[in-house]
Design a protein around this motif. Structure first.
Motif, short mmCIF file in Angstrom:
data_model
loop_
_atom_site.label_atom_id
_atom_site.label_comp_id
_atom_site.label_asym_id
_atom_site.label_seq_id
_atom_site.Cartn_x
_atom_site.Cartn_y
_atom_site.Cartn_z
N SER A 282 -29.57 64.41 -15.60
CA SER A 282 -29.28 65.80 -15.21
C SER A 282 -27.90 65.92 -14.57
O SER A 282 -27.18 66.89 -14.81
CB SER A 282 -30.34 66.30 -14.23
OG SER A 282 -31.58 66.41 -14.87
N GLY A 283 -27.54 64.93 -13.77
CA GLY A 283 -26.21 64.95 -13.16
C GLY A 283 -25.10 64.87 -14.19
O GLY A 283 -24.09 65.57 -14.09
N ARG A 284 -25.28 64.03 -15.18
CA ARG A 284 -24.27 63.91 -16.25
C ARG A 284 -24.18 65.20 -17.06
O ARG A 284 -23.09 65.62 -17.46
CB ARG A 284 -24.59 62.74 -17.16
CG ARG A 284 -24.63 61.43 -16.40
CD ARG A 284 -23.54 60.52 -16.80
NE ARG A 284 -23.54 59.38 -15.91
CZ ARG A 284 -23.39 58.16 -16.29
NH1 ARG A 284 -23.20 57.90 -17.56
NH2 ARG A 284 -23.37 57.18 -15.42
N LEU A 285 -25.34 65.82 -17.34
CA LEU A 285 -25.32 67.08 -18.08
C LEU A 285 -24.65 68.18 -17.26
O LEU A 285 -23.91 69.01 -17.80
CB LEU A 285 -26.74 67.50 -18.46
CG LEU A 285 -27.42 66.64 -19.52
CD1 LEU A 285 -28.89 67.01 -19.65
CD2 LEU A 285 -26.72 66.81 -20.86
N TYR A 286 -24.89 68.20 -15.97
CA TYR A 286 -24.24 69.17 -15.09
C TYR A 286 -22.74 68.94 -15.07
O TYR A 286 -21.95 69.88 -15.21
CB TYR A 286 -24.82 69.05 -13.68
CG TYR A 286 -24.19 69.98 -12.67
CD1 TYR A 286 -24.71 71.25 -12.48
CD2 TYR A 286 -23.09 69.59 -11.91
CE1 TYR A 286 -24.13 72.12 -11.56
CE2 TYR A 286 -22.51 70.43 -10.99
CZ TYR A 286 -23.03 71.70 -10.82
OH TYR A 286 -22.46 72.55 -9.91
N ASP A 287 -22.32 67.69 -14.91
CA ASP A 287 -20.89 67.37 -14.88
C ASP A 287 -20.20 67.73 -16.19
O ASP A 287 -19.02 68.10 -16.19
CB ASP A 287 -20.68 65.89 -14.58
CG ASP A 287 -21.01 65.54 -13.13
OD1 ASP A 287 -21.06 66.47 -12.29
OD2 ASP A 287 -21.23 64.34 -12.85
N ALA A 288 -20.89 67.62 -17.30
CA ALA A 288 -20.29 67.95 -18.59
C ALA A 288 -20.00 69.45 -18.71
O ALA A 288 -19.10 69.84 -19.45
CB ALA A 288 -21.22 67.52 -19.73
N ARG A 289 -20.72 70.27 -17.96
CA ARG A 289 -20.52 71.71 -18.01
C ARG A 289 -19.72 72.24 -16.80
O ARG A 289 -19.45 73.43 -16.71
CB ARG A 289 -21.87 72.42 -18.09
CG ARG A 289 -22.44 72.27 -19.48
CD ARG A 289 -23.91 72.54 -19.53
NE ARG A 289 -24.43 72.38 -20.87
CZ ARG A 289 -24.54 71.24 -21.52
NH1 ARG A 289 -24.13 70.13 -20.99
NH2 ARG A 289 -25.04 71.19 -22.73
N ALA A 290 -19.39 71.37 -15.89
CA ALA A 290 -18.68 71.79 -14.68
C ALA A 290 -17.20 72.03 -14.97
O ALA A 290 -16.64 71.50 -15.93
CB ALA A 290 -18.84 70.72 -13.60
N ASP A 291 -16.60 72.81 -14.08
CA ASP A 291 -15.17 73.09 -14.22
C ASP A 291 -14.35 71.97 -13.56
O ASP A 291 -14.89 70.93 -13.20
CB ASP A 291 -14.83 74.46 -13.62
CG ASP A 291 -15.18 74.56 -12.14
OD1 ASP A 291 -15.45 73.51 -11.50
OD2 ASP A 291 -15.17 75.68 -11.61
N ALA A 292 -13.08 72.19 -13.39
CA ALA A 292 -12.19 71.17 -12.84
C ALA A 292 -12.53 70.82 -11.39
O ALA A 292 -12.22 69.74 -10.91
CB ALA A 292 -10.73 71.63 -12.92
N HIS A 293 -13.21 71.74 -10.70
CA HIS A 293 -13.60 71.51 -9.30
C HIS A 293 -15.03 70.95 -9.20
O HIS A 293 -15.61 70.94 -8.12
CB HIS A 293 -13.51 72.82 -8.51
CG HIS A 293 -12.13 73.40 -8.51
ND1 HIS A 293 -11.08 72.86 -7.79
CD2 HIS A 293 -11.62 74.48 -9.16
CE1 HIS A 293 -10.01 73.58 -7.99
NE2 HIS A 293 -10.29 74.57 -8.83
N HIS A 294 -15.56 70.51 -10.32
CA HIS A 294 -16.92 69.93 -10.40
C HIS A 294 -18.00 70.92 -9.98
O HIS A 294 -19.00 70.53 -9.37
CB HIS A 294 -17.03 68.64 -9.58
CG HIS A 294 -16.08 67.58 -10.02
ND1 HIS A 294 -16.23 66.90 -11.21
CD2 HIS A 294 -14.94 67.11 -9.47
CE1 HIS A 294 -15.24 66.04 -11.35
NE2 HIS A 294 -14.43 66.15 -10.31
#
Length: 190
Positions: A87-99
């Motif tokens: 879930s963390g990796r999926l979230y990070d893949a959709r996050a912007d430059a500021h995470h």
């Protein structure tokens, strides 16, 4: 009398199916159904946890109950760690430059993965319920008179045309392994 009609594993199927449905609804309508889905999912998860001890003792017996229950209790912790990382990796893949990620797309695939795993658990529970129903019906049919035998003296389960003979053999093997029995007991010797 209710427990004799329905295998206990069907309650496991009900709980995992409800959890799966709640997570699919969270993936589809995260902002509208967040609180009801979380409540329903929590109640269903509690149903799963309450059934584990009963199912462990029914399936594996009381001899090594602590060890078997420990393995079953370890499974949610291990899967929680694995799904947390995913879930963390999926979230990070959709996050912007500021995470940071905003909106329902941040966790949609996490909910779909969780719902799919719960659905797989429901299917496994159905297979377990079918095995328990077969076992219960074979116990009740073994108490019948000798009229359940063929005219040549063989039992219906030993007939080559019986489609359930393989599943009965596999059930016997599973039972012997779980009880710590030896292979020679399967053939009737020892």
């Amino acid at each position: 009398h209710f427990a004799h009609r329905f295998p206990r594993s069907l309650f496991l199927v009900l709980s995992t199916t409800v959890t799966s449905l709640a997570h699919y609804l969270l993936a589809a309508f995260p902002t509208v159904l967040l609180i009801p889905c979380v409540v329903v999912s929590g109640v269903a998860y509690g149903g799963v946890l309450s059934m584990v001890a009963t199912l462990v003792s029914l399936l594996f017996g009381h001899k090594n109950f602590g060890t078997n229950f420990g393995f079953c209790s370890f499974a949610p912790a291990l899967s929680g760690y694995i799904y947390g990382v995913v879930s963390g990796r999926l979230y990070d893949a959709r996050a912007d430059a500021h995470h940071l990620c905003y909106g329902p797309e941040c966790f949609r695939y996490s909910f779909i993965i969780t719902a799919s795993m719960c659905l797989l658990g429901s299917i496994s529970g159905l297979a377990l319920a079918a095995s328990q129903a077969r076992e219960n019906s074979s116990k009740s049919s073994s108490s019948l008179s000798s009229s359940s035998y063929h005219h040549d003296g063989s039992s219906p389960s030993s007939s080559p045309s019986s489609s359930s003979s393989l599943s009965l053999l596999l059930d016997k093997i599973r039972d012997r392994i779980m009880r710590g029995g030896r292979w020679s007991r399967l053939s009737g010797s020892g």
